[in-house]
Motif scaffolding. Structure first.
Motif, mmCIF file in Angstrom:
data_model
loop_
_atom_site.group_PDB
_atom_site.id
_atom_site.type_symbol
_atom_site.label_atom_id
_atom_site.label_comp_id
_atom_site.label_asym_id
_atom_site.label_seq_id
_atom_site.Cartn_x
_atom_site.Cartn_y
_atom_site.Cartn_z
ATOM 1 N N ASP A 89 0.846 -1.192 0.000
ATOM 2 C CA ASP A 89 0.000 0.000 0.000
ATOM 3 C C ASP A 89 0.887 1.249 0.000
ATOM 4 O O ASP A 89 2.014 1.207 0.500
ATOM 5 N N PRO A 90 0.424 2.365 -0.565
ATOM 6 C CA PRO A 90 -0.900 2.563 -1.140
ATOM 7 C C PRO A 90 -0.987 2.108 -2.592
ATOM 8 O O PRO A 90 0.021 2.092 -3.306
ATOM 9 N N LEU A 91 -2.208 1.782 -3.003
ATOM 10 C CA LEU A 91 -2.432 1.371 -4.387
ATOM 11 C C LEU A 91 -2.364 2.576 -5.326
ATOM 12 O O LEU A 91 -1.750 2.519 -6.391
ATOM 13 N N ILE A 92 -3.022 3.672 -4.949
ATOM 14 C CA ILE A 92 -3.058 4.888 -5.777
ATOM 15 C C ILE A 92 -1.976 5.848 -5.282
ATOM 16 O O ILE A 92 -1.910 6.163 -4.100
ATOM 17 N N ASN A 93 -1.132 6.318 -6.214
ATOM 18 C CA ASN A 93 0.023 7.140 -5.852
ATOM 19 C C ASN A 93 0.094 8.404 -6.703
ATOM 20 O O ASN A 93 -0.310 8.399 -7.872
ATOM 21 N N PHE A 125 3.572 22.435 -0.843
ATOM 22 C CA PHE A 125 4.003 23.047 -2.093
ATOM 23 C C PHE A 125 2.851 23.222 -3.084
ATOM 24 O O PHE A 125 3.073 23.549 -4.247
ATOM 25 N N GLY A 126 1.639 22.971 -2.631
ATOM 26 C CA GLY A 126 0.467 23.122 -3.493
ATOM 27 C C GLY A 126 0.189 21.929 -4.381
ATOM 28 O O GLY A 126 -0.737 21.941 -5.191
ATOM 29 N N ARG A 127 0.978 20.862 -4.249
ATOM 30 C CA ARG A 127 0.782 19.670 -5.079
ATOM 31 C C ARG A 127 -0.301 18.778 -4.463
ATOM 32 O O ARG A 127 -0.523 18.797 -3.251
ATOM 33 N N ALA A 128 -0.947 18.015 -5.295
ATOM 34 C CA ALA A 128 -2.030 17.144 -4.820
ATOM 35 C C ALA A 128 -1.484 16.099 -3.849
ATOM 36 O O ALA A 128 -0.365 15.596 -4.014
ATOM 37 N N GLU A 129 -2.282 15.794 -2.868
ATOM 38 C CA GLU A 129 -1.917 14.792 -1.870
ATOM 39 C C GLU A 129 -3.161 13.994 -1.510
ATOM 40 O O GLU A 129 -4.234 14.570 -1.299
ATOM 41 N N ILE A 130 -3.026 12.672 -1.441
ATOM 42 C CA ILE A 130 -4.165 11.802 -1.155
ATOM 43 C C ILE A 130 -4.208 11.462 0.324
ATOM 44 O O ILE A 130 -3.200 11.036 0.903
ATOM 45 N N ASP A 131 -5.365 11.639 0.919
ATOM 46 C CA ASP A 131 -5.600 11.169 2.288
ATOM 47 C C ASP A 131 -6.033 9.709 2.175
ATOM 48 O O ASP A 131 -7.185 9.417 1.830
ATOM 49 N N HIS A 132 -5.122 8.802 2.437
ATOM 50 C CA HIS A 132 -5.404 7.379 2.218
ATOM 51 C C HIS A 132 -6.376 6.801 3.244
ATOM 52 O O HIS A 132 -6.889 5.700 3.048
ATOM 53 N N GLU A 133 -6.637 7.541 4.312
ATOM 54 C CA GLU A 133 -7.678 7.112 5.254
ATOM 55 C C GLU A 133 -9.063 7.279 4.631
ATOM 56 O O GLU A 133 -9.991 6.549 4.954
#
Length: 504
Positions: free
Chosen positions: A96-100, A187-195
């Motif tokens: 994990d994580p699957l989506i990166n 830095f304004g870049r996308a970030e995934i909350d994996h919860e």
């Protein structure tokens, strides 16, 4: 962007092809993978970004993720080949994580803004200014200007502009995420909350910069084939038309065998089993034991429901998904075989990794990943050998591929045995609409209902791993289900026998 072949699609397909070719040809993987970014992006000039070096670095991370390897840390040195030898196995492989998100591929798009475009005519009425509840709009040099610090993004100005000159600018990946799981890092870049993330994959197919990638299992699947194990493909009904309008199901079956699969089974058989189980669940529990029942087929939908509405967990059908039921049926007949689910869905990779499921499904590939395998082997699908047609699977089972198909199949199954039974159904596609449906249920407005949720807008035919436009795929699947309806006149007897086989 769905169904449009563009530069992001082109790079993604080339990456899958080269991973498959690497696995088929073997050799010194550590040396060969270092060459692949140069093979995929030859020359000295950048084609898509400001630097050829940046382009190759991004392709390198896509290659790693496609093999199941983790992203490399940006502040630490590590070769592209780091971990590749350990991944060259005939078993499921990825962490994990699957989506990166490949951070240096992200455009750092604004999260959400209401902006005035150049088409503003500086009109006399300026209704945008008049309706703004926060006095965020000023008229400067005759044109409307929005103070972003005051703006609350209500969209009223956008609605009243007579020229349509005010637009909402929103990060595409965040807009497509029904779980509100994508925010910005420092830095304004996308970030995934994996919860929050349920791995539906809608963000990765909506990012126009190709910065979001899921991990793959092409490499390990091919190693399983090369190891001499019997590897069986279980293909989802959404496959119809995915590899080209002239590529019939019989050609797809023949082409998959040419890749090295020992046999190909249609997952519609598992969908039929799921139909019977969910019909029994509904009859036994609604409304005596619970107010409504939700279907279990879409893993992203069921995980979303459990995360956001934990009280509803007992109301989600306990029936296994068609993928798992098909895998169990295959393994019952061939215990030593490896089963590869081929479908449209990214979330199925996560489902297949669950402790309760991993023994039934060994690998999960998307249609797009399989297309890479065909290209690596030089298989022209239009010229593929025609195999025997898929013999089993009802029209209803094949109809699981489109939105509304699951609930409709369960309803018909119930009404065959109980023709006077009223079955109320509601279906939603896209996680945002699914949440709305569950809010209605929470308010007591769906009591007695069978609820079907699909994470992808359009159903499985719109999954993250599909190849064709959604509307075109839906039409071809419906045509395929109609053909099944004509052929399978013994449906009731078939379903009874199928249920008996699984209970033995």
């Amino acid at each position: 962007m769905r169904g449009i072949y563009n530069s992001v699609t082109d790079i993604r397909r080339k990456v899958f092809t080269e991973i498959a070719r690497l696995a088929y040809e073997g050799g010194d993987y550590a040396t060969e993978i270092e060459k692949l970014p140069f093979k995929i992006l030859p020359g000295e000039q950048a084609k898509y970004r400001e630097s050829i070096f940046l382009e190759r670095a991004i392709v390198g991370e896509r290659l790693r993720l496609g093999i199941g390897l983790p992203l490399r840390k940006m502040d630490e040195h590590a070769p592209l080949s780091d971990g590749i030898e350990e991944s060259a196995i005939a078993e499921k492989y990825y962490d994990d994580p699957l989506i990166n998100i490949i951070k240096f591929a992200c455009n750092a798009c604004p999260e959400k803004q209401i902006v005035v475009t150049d088409t503003c005519q500086g009109c006399l009425a300026h209704p945008c200014k008049e309706v703004c509840p926060k006095d965020a709009i000023s008229i400067i040099n005759g044109k409307s200007v929005i103070d972003q610090d005051k703006c609350i993004k209500c969209g009223r100005c956008m609605d009243v502009c007579p020229y349509g000159a005010i637009n909402k600018l929103e990060r595409p990946c965040a807009r497509s995420c029904g779980m509100d799981a994508i925010k910005s890092d420092e830095f304004g870049r996308a970030e995934i909350d994996h919860e929050k993330c349920v791995s539906c994959g809608m963000c990765l197919v909506n990012c126009p910069f190709g910065a979001i990638v899921d991990k793959g299992q092409i490499f390990q699947t091919i190693h399983a084939m090369k190891s001499g194990k019997e590897v069986i493909a279980a293909i989802a009904p959404a496959f119809v038309g995915q590899f080209g309008a002239s590529v019939t199901p019989e050609k797809v079956k023949g082409a998959l065998k040419a890749l090295g699969f020992a046999d190909v089974v249609e997952v519609a058989i598992g969908a039929d089993l799921c139909t019977v189980e969910e019909a029994e669940d509904f009859l036994n529990k609604v409304p005596e034991q619970q107010p409504f029942m939700a279907t279990s087929c879409c893993p992203a939908w069921s995980v979303m429901a459990k995360k956001l509405f934990p009280d509803f967990k007992p109301y989600i059908s306990m029936a296994l998904t068609p993928m798992v039921l098909t895998g169990r049926l295959i393994k019952k007949q061939k215990p030593d075989a490896k089963v590869v689910f081929i479908g449209p869905c990214a979330a199925k990779k996560l489902e297949a990794s669950r402790k309760s499921v991993c023994s039934d499904i060994d690998f999960v590939l998307t249609f797009e990943e399989v297309m890479g395998m065909f290209e690596a082997k030089g298989i022209v699908l239009e010229q593929a050998m025609v195999d025997e047609p898929f013999a089993e699977g009802t029209a209803n089972g094949r109809g699981f591929a489109v939105s509304g198909g699951v609930a409709n199949a369960v309803k018909q199954c119930i009404q065959k045995e109980h023709p006077d039974k009223e079955v109320l159904i509601d279906s939603a596609e896209g996680l945002k609409n699914c949440k709305t449906m569950l809010m209605m249920a929470k308010a007591g407005k769906r009591n007695g209902y069978l609820l079907e949720g699909m994470a992808c807008p359009g159903g499985c035919v719109a999954g993250a791993g599909t190849l064709q436009p959604v509307m075109k795929s839906s039409a071809l699947v419906k045509k395929y289900t109609n053909e099944a309806e004509k052929k399978l006149a013994f449906e009731s007897e078939y379903l009874e026998n199928l249920a008996l086989i699984t209970k033995e």
